[in-house]
Design a protein around this motif. Structure first.
Motif, PDB file in Angstrom:
ATOM      1  N   HIS A 153       0.867  -1.178   0.000  1.00  0.00           N
ATOM      2  CA  HIS A 153       0.000   0.000   0.000  1.00  0.00           C
ATOM      3  C   HIS A 153       0.904   1.229   0.000  1.00  0.00           C
ATOM      4  CE1 HIS A 153      -3.239   2.769   0.909  1.00  0.00           C
ATOM      5  NE2 HIS A 153      -2.521   3.243   1.918  1.00  0.00           N
ATOM      6  N   ALA A 154       0.773   2.073  -1.015  1.00  0.00           N
ATOM      7  CA  ALA A 154       1.615   3.264  -1.142  1.00  0.00           C
ATOM      8  C   ALA A 154       0.731   4.467  -1.416  1.00  0.00           C
ATOM      9  CB  ALA A 154       2.632   3.079  -2.266  1.00  0.00           C
ATOM     10  N   GLU A 155       0.795   5.450  -0.537  1.00  0.00           N
ATOM     11  CA  GLU A 155       0.014   6.667  -0.727  1.00  0.00           C
ATOM     12  C   GLU A 155       0.481   7.406  -1.984  1.00  0.00           C
ATOM     13  OE1 GLU A 155      -2.558   7.534   0.930  1.00  0.00           O
ATOM     14  OE2 GLU A 155      -2.443   6.181   2.662  1.00  0.00           O
ATOM     15  N   LEU A 156      -0.425   8.199  -2.545  1.00  0.00           N
ATOM     16  CA  LEU A 156      -0.082   8.992  -3.722  1.00  0.00           C
ATOM     17  C   LEU A 156       0.856  10.129  -3.329  1.00  0.00           C
ATOM     18  CD1 LEU A 156      -3.628   9.275  -5.334  1.00  0.00           C
ATOM     19  CD2 LEU A 156      -1.787   7.720  -5.998  1.00  0.00           C
ATOM     20  N   ARG A 157       1.871  10.358  -4.156  1.00  0.00           N
ATOM     21  CA  ARG A 157       2.803  11.454  -3.900  1.00  0.00           C
ATOM     22  C   ARG A 157       2.458  12.642  -4.795  1.00  0.00           C
ATOM     23  NH1 ARG A 157       8.858   9.068  -2.743  1.00  0.00           N
ATOM     24  NH2 ARG A 157       8.243   7.583  -1.123  1.00  0.00           N
ATOM     25  N   PRO A 158       2.460  13.843  -4.231  1.00  0.00           N
ATOM     26  CA  PRO A 158       2.127  15.023  -5.048  1.00  0.00           C
ATOM     27  C   PRO A 158       3.045  15.150  -6.261  1.00  0.00           C
ATOM     28  CG  PRO A 158       2.161  15.587  -2.708  1.00  0.00           C
ATOM     29  CD  PRO A 158       2.705  14.187  -2.821  1.00  0.00           C
ATOM     30  N   GLY A 159       2.453  15.404  -7.413  1.00  0.00           N
ATOM     31  CA  GLY A 159       3.223  15.577  -8.636  1.00  0.00           C
ATOM     32  C   GLY A 159       3.609  14.300  -9.329  1.00  0.00           C
ATOM     33  N   SER A 160       3.162  13.144  -8.798  1.00  0.00           N
ATOM     34  CA  SER A 160       3.543  11.867  -9.404  1.00  0.00           C
ATOM     35  C   SER A 160       2.605  11.491 -10.538  1.00  0.00           C
ATOM     36  CB  SER A 160       3.545  10.754  -8.348  1.00  0.00           C
ATOM     37  OG  SER A 160       2.215  10.487  -7.913  1.00  0.00           O
ATOM     38  N   LEU A 161       3.057  10.587 -11.380  1.00  0.00           N
ATOM     39  CA  LEU A 161       2.220  10.073 -12.459  1.00  0.00           C
ATOM     40  C   LEU A 161       0.982   9.395 -11.898  1.00  0.00           C
ATOM     41  CD1 LEU A 161       1.699   9.280 -15.435  1.00  0.00           C
ATOM     42  CD2 LEU A 161       3.102   7.245 -15.013  1.00  0.00           C
ATOM     43  N   ARG A 162       1.141   8.614 -10.839  1.00  0.00           N
ATOM     44  CA  ARG A 162      -0.014   7.913 -10.260  1.00  0.00           C
ATOM     45  C   ARG A 162      -1.071   8.896  -9.784  1.00  0.00           C
ATOM     46  NH1 ARG A 162      -0.243   4.478  -5.669  1.00  0.00           N
ATOM     47  NH2 ARG A 162       1.600   5.471  -4.797  1.00  0.00           N
ATOM     48  N   GLU A 163      -0.640   9.979  -9.155  1.00  0.00           N
ATOM     49  CA  GLU A 163      -1.602  10.968  -8.680  1.00  0.00           C
ATOM     50  C   GLU A 163      -2.327  11.630  -9.849  1.00  0.00           C
ATOM     51  OE1 GLU A 163      -1.525  14.754  -5.672  1.00  0.00           O
ATOM     52  OE2 GLU A 163      -0.401  14.915  -7.547  1.00  0.00           O
ATOM     53  N   ALA A 164      -1.565  12.006 -10.895  1.00  0.00           N
ATOM     54  CA  ALA A 164      -2.179  12.642 -12.062  1.00  0.00           C
ATOM     55  C   ALA A 164      -3.165  11.698 -12.740  1.00  0.00           C
ATOM     56  CB  ALA A 164      -1.093  13.085 -13.040  1.00  0.00           C
ATOM     57  N   ALA A 165      -2.808  10.418 -12.815  1.00  0.00           N
ATOM     58  CA  ALA A 165      -3.698   9.438 -13.430  1.00  0.00           C
ATOM     59  C   ALA A 165      -4.963   9.257 -12.602  1.00  0.00           C
ATOM     60  CB  ALA A 165      -2.965   8.109 -13.592  1.00  0.00           C
ATOM     61  N   MET A 166      -4.804   9.153 -11.281  1.00  0.00           N
ATOM     62  CA  MET A 166      -5.955   8.963 -10.401  1.00  0.00           C
ATOM     63  C   MET A 166      -6.943  10.114 -10.521  1.00  0.00           C
ATOM     64  SD  MET A 166      -7.386   7.057  -7.969  1.00  0.00           S
ATOM     65  CE  MET A 166      -6.148   6.026  -7.198  1.00  0.00           C
ATOM     66  N   ARG A 167      -6.426  11.321 -10.666  1.00  0.00           N
ATOM     67  CA  ARG A 167      -7.302  12.490 -10.793  1.00  0.00           C
ATOM     68  C   ARG A 167      -8.169  12.400 -12.049  1.00  0.00           C
ATOM     69  NH1 ARG A 167      -6.256  16.800  -7.455  1.00  0.00           N
ATOM     70  NH2 ARG A 167      -4.310  16.705  -6.248  1.00  0.00           N
ATOM     71  N   GLN A 168      -7.696  11.668 -13.041  1.00  0.00           N
ATOM     72  CA  GLN A 168      -8.454  11.518 -14.281  1.00  0.00           C
ATOM     73  C   GLN A 168      -9.192  10.180 -14.356  1.00  0.00           C
ATOM     74  OE1 GLN A 168      -6.281  12.433 -17.843  1.00  0.00           O
ATOM     75  NE2 GLN A 168      -5.521  14.392 -17.072  1.00  0.00           N
ATOM     76  N   GLY A 169      -9.202   9.444 -13.256  1.00  0.00           N
ATOM     77  CA  GLY A 169      -9.924   8.177 -13.231  1.00  0.00           C
ATOM     78  C   GLY A 169      -9.208   7.054 -13.954  1.00  0.00           C
TER      79      GLY A 169
END
Length: 325
Positions: free
Chosen positions: A183-199
């Motif tokens: 389990h890894a929290e989203l890091r600000p500015g990361s690809l995972r965070e940007a992807a999650m914001r777009q579903g």
């Protein structure tokens, strides 16, 4: 983005790519001071049948060669070319600058994976992130972002994602079936965070150490990718996992209490008992040596190979709250 004029086609880098086509295109990012063009090769493999689009990307950090080699092998062996449905976008190296300079960063010293969604008027890292978000991200439904341990640290083969938040992401991680799922929290500015914001759902696969090929981790990464694609109905078969996945809800680093020369005989993947000696820190003059005992129990999922350490440096990454798969 989808091409409204051609049913089933999408636009990438100015090209209309139709169902059933295989295309190699190059995204021009910028130029070096010498005038040399920096471009990013992008492979697209499309089935004639509709389905999801999966991104396989490595080299976000240019010195992380294991993911680069994993995707390169799958392309070279023709293992991605005929999905049963949907499309595969494969990018072996995103950060060409770092790859050329054996570096994690781009020339301005910034981390591309802390620069999303980026800006067309920002730093080099921000511009790389922006071009990716404009050209690639709109096409993606799912993805695997391949990484490697940095700064002389090695990671045991592992998937990182948000666990328990989205059932579909949990299912994708379970299908990949790496030895460890964190389990890894989203890091600000990361690809995972940007992807999650777009579903869009992207998991991270980590293995090995920067600038060193980890053969075992590369093969596990390929096998996990095939299971990921099979789960989405894009491959007919995939190799079964060789071991049960250990799911890790919490993990922490054991850090150096003293400065000096660090050595350990332990390896990643081993189980560490509370109170067990896991290494020694000694001064370089032969006057002092301190034995290090673990305050916790758990699996070693990351290890620092740098022999010279300062107080506070990360030594061992330990999964401390685990559930056998």
């Amino acid at each position: 983005m989808p091409d409204a004029a051609t049913p089933g086609a999408f636009l990438l880098n100015g090209l209309t790519i139709r169902p059933g086509e295989t295309v190699l295109t190059r995204l021009i990012i910028s130029k070096l001071p010498s005038g040399t063009v920096i471009d990013v090769p992008v492979h697209v493999f499309r089935s004639a049948e509709p389905g999801p689009t999966v991104l396989l990307m490595a080299g976000m950090h240019g010195d992380e060669v294991n993911g680069i080699e994993t995707i390169r092998r799958m392309i070279r062996r023709g293992q991605l070319q005929k999905p049963l449905k949907g499309s595969i976008i494969a990018i072996p190296i995103l950060n060409i600058y770092g790859f050329l300079n054996f570096s994690r960063e781009v020339p301005d010293g910034k981390d591309v994976n802390r620069s999303f969604p980026g800006s067309p008027r920002g730093s080099v890292a921000s511009r790389v992130a922006h071009r990716f978000m404009r050209e690639i991200m709109p096409l993606v439904d799912y993805g695997i972002d391949f990484h490697t341990g940095g700064a002389a640290r090695s990671n045991h083969p592992q998937v990182r994602c948000l666990l328990g938040v989205d059932a579909e992401t949990d299912a994708l991680a379970a299908a990949f079936a790496a030895p460890f799922t964190l389990h890894a929290e989203l890091r600000p500015g990361s690809l995972r965070e940007a992807a999650m914001r777009q579903g869009r759902r992207i998991i991270v696969y980590e293995t090995g150490e920067s600038l060193r090929l980890d053969e075992h981790g590369i093969e596990l990464g390929s096998a996990g990718t095939f299971r990921f694609l099979q789960h989405l109905g894009m491959l007919a078969e995939a190799p079964a996992p060789t071991q049960a996945t250990v799911v890790c809800r919490r993990h922490t680093w054991l850090r150096a209490k003293y400065s000096g020369l660090f050595r350990t005989s332990l390896k990643t993947g081993q189980y560490l008992e509370k109170g067990q000696e896991y290494g020694i820190v000694a001064d370089p003059y032969g006057e002092m040596a301190v034995r290090l005992e673990s305050p916790i129990s758990g699996y070693i999922i990351g290890l620092n190979h740098m022999p010279v350490v300062n107080q506070g440096d990360a030594l061992l990454h330990v999964a401390v709250e685990v559930t056998p798969g």
